[in-house]
Design a protein around this motif. Structure first.
Motif, PDB file in Angstrom:
ATOM      1  N   SER A 214       0.924  -1.230  -0.051  1.00 48.00           N
ATOM      2  CA  SER A 214      -0.007  -0.141  -0.040  1.00 48.00           C
ATOM      3  C   SER A 214       0.983   1.343  -0.041  1.00 48.00           C
ATOM      4  O   SER A 214       0.442   2.117  -0.629  1.00 48.00           O
ATOM      5  N   ARG A 215       2.037   1.214   0.620  1.00 51.10           N
ATOM      6  CA  ARG A 215       2.908   2.248   0.652  1.00 51.10           C
ATOM      7  C   ARG A 215       4.138   2.383  -0.370  1.00 51.10           C
ATOM      8  O   ARG A 215       5.001   3.228  -0.246  1.00 51.10           O
ATOM      9  N   GLY A 216       3.782   1.822  -1.662  1.00 51.12           N
ATOM     10  CA  GLY A 216       4.636   1.754  -2.480  1.00 51.12           C
ATOM     11  C   GLY A 216       5.746   0.704  -2.543  1.00 51.12           C
ATOM     12  O   GLY A 216       6.752   0.808  -3.670  1.00 51.12           O
ATOM     13  N   ALA A 217       5.760  -0.474  -1.850  1.00 50.45           N
ATOM     14  CA  ALA A 217       6.889  -1.398  -2.106  1.00 50.45           C
ATOM     15  C   ALA A 217       6.551  -2.065  -3.486  1.00 50.45           C
ATOM     16  O   ALA A 217       5.441  -2.124  -4.064  1.00 50.45           O
ATOM     17  N   ALA A 218       8.113  -2.363  -4.166  1.00 51.06           N
ATOM     18  CA  ALA A 218       7.805  -3.020  -5.359  1.00 51.06           C
ATOM     19  C   ALA A 218       7.444  -4.491  -5.373  1.00 51.06           C
ATOM     20  O   ALA A 218       6.635  -4.780  -6.637  1.00 51.06           O
ATOM     21  N   HIS A 219       7.715  -5.267  -4.684  1.00 54.26           N
ATOM     22  CA  HIS A 219       7.230  -6.485  -4.296  1.00 54.26           C
ATOM     23  C   HIS A 219       7.333  -6.872  -2.831  1.00 54.26           C
ATOM     24  O   HIS A 219       8.274  -6.663  -2.111  1.00 54.26           O
ATOM     25  N   VAL A 220       6.334  -7.757  -2.549  1.00 58.96           N
ATOM     26  CA  VAL A 220       6.368  -8.322  -1.282  1.00 58.96           C
ATOM     27  C   VAL A 220       6.384  -9.784  -1.442  1.00 58.96           C
ATOM     28  O   VAL A 220       5.447 -10.397  -2.276  1.00 58.96           O
ATOM     29  N   THR A 221       7.076 -10.582  -0.647  1.00 61.99           N
ATOM     30  CA  THR A 221       7.029 -12.210  -0.577  1.00 61.99           C
ATOM     31  C   THR A 221       6.344 -12.350   0.956  1.00 61.99           C
ATOM     32  O   THR A 221       7.224 -12.048   1.840  1.00 61.99           O
ATOM     33  N   PHE A 222       5.296 -12.991   0.845  1.00 64.43           N
ATOM     34  CA  PHE A 222       4.489 -13.546   1.964  1.00 64.43           C
ATOM     35  C   PHE A 222       5.224 -14.895   2.246  1.00 64.43           C
ATOM     36  O   PHE A 222       4.978 -15.852   1.458  1.00 64.43           O
ATOM     37  N   VAL A 223       5.751 -15.107   3.360  1.00 55.69           N
ATOM     38  CA  VAL A 223       6.174 -16.493   3.768  1.00 55.69           C
ATOM     39  C   VAL A 223       5.313 -16.991   4.937  1.00 55.69           C
ATOM     40  O   VAL A 223       5.275 -16.425   6.061  1.00 55.69           O
ATOM     41  N   GLU A 224       4.627 -18.199   4.895  1.00 57.04           N
ATOM     42  CA  GLU A 224       3.645 -18.629   5.851  1.00 57.04           C
ATOM     43  C   GLU A 224       3.700 -20.086   5.608  1.00 57.04           C
ATOM     44  O   GLU A 224       3.386 -20.744   4.367  1.00 57.04           O
ATOM     45  N   ALA A 225       3.569 -20.922   6.842  1.00 60.38           N
ATOM     46  CA  ALA A 225       3.524 -22.228   6.723  1.00 60.38           C
ATOM     47  C   ALA A 225       2.053 -22.785   6.772  1.00 60.38           C
ATOM     48  O   ALA A 225       1.880 -23.864   6.213  1.00 60.38           O
ATOM     49  N   ASP A 226       1.124 -22.209   7.499  1.00 58.64           N
ATOM     50  CA  ASP A 226      -0.136 -22.611   7.563  1.00 58.64           C
ATOM     51  C   ASP A 226      -0.990 -22.216   6.233  1.00 58.64           C
ATOM     52  O   ASP A 226      -0.987 -21.202   6.044  1.00 58.64           O
ATOM     53  N   ARG A 227      -1.782 -23.475   5.669  1.00 55.67           N
ATOM     54  CA  ARG A 227      -2.336 -23.261   4.580  1.00 55.67           C
ATOM     55  C   ARG A 227      -3.682 -22.316   4.905  1.00 55.67           C
ATOM     56  O   ARG A 227      -3.947 -21.631   3.956  1.00 55.67           O
TER      57      ARG A 227
END
Length: 183
Positions: free
Chosen positions: A61-74
């Motif tokens: 929302s604040r303008g990051a070029a890319h975010v990688t979300f890492v999460e183990a729980d489906r």
């Protein structure tokens, strides 16, 4: 829970319907992003232990070029996907399912691996800080920053591998430890 600022300001994010996730409060997210403000635009961000995805969504929302979300729980991965949809975010992100304790190894092995300008770590509060930080130094860009959210009562290392704690902020029962690469 809502997006605090930026292009998606005010959007309501769905929270988990099960026990075990502790979403970062709006107040703590606002504090975090007030500190990160000059670094977020065009940054490559990792939201590790992503839960609801609120930290990464705030970065986008604040303008990051890319975010990688890492999460183990489906279930949490589905929740992140739903929250991205609520914000109508359709690109500039990836959701990676990585087993707890092997997340950073999984990312390094990815064919699309790159380093990150900002790594946001929000592990379960019962996880020792050194376990949450293990291996993250290999994912951070030379001028990058790692932010570890933890319980206020928990001690965090002043140094870990090539990382040095440069700042610590406390808000309620939570705290943020900011780490930079050793010069």
């Amino acid at each position: 829970m809502r997006v605090i600022a930026g292009a998606h300001k005010g959007r309501i994010l769905k929270t988990p319907t099960w026990d075990g996730l502790r979403p970062t409060s709006d107040r703590l997210r606002e504090t975090l992003f007030n500190v990160l403000a000059p670094r977020v635009r065009d940054a490559r961000v990792m939201d590790a232990y992503a839960g609801t995805g609120a930290l990464g969504i705030e970065a986008l929302s604040r303008g990051a070029a890319h975010v990688t979300f890492v999460e183990a729980d489906r279930r949490a991965q589905a929740l992140i996907d739903e929250n991205l949809g609520r914000c109508r975010i359709e690109s500039d992100y990836a959701i990676i399912r990585a087993p707890a304790g092997r997340a950073f190894e999984t990312i390094r092995r990815s064919p699309a691996f790159t380093t990150f300008d900002i790594v946001l770590l929000d592990p379960p509060y019962e996880m020792p800080a050194d376990a949450a930080l293990a291996g993250v130094d290999s994912l951070i860009a030379p001028d990058g920053l790692v932010v570890l959210e933890h319980a206020k009562r928990t001690d965090v290392p002043s140094e870990y591998d090539t990382l040095v704690c440069t700042r610590r902020l406390v808000s309620g029962d939570s705290a943020l430890a900011f780490y930079a690469c050793r010069p």
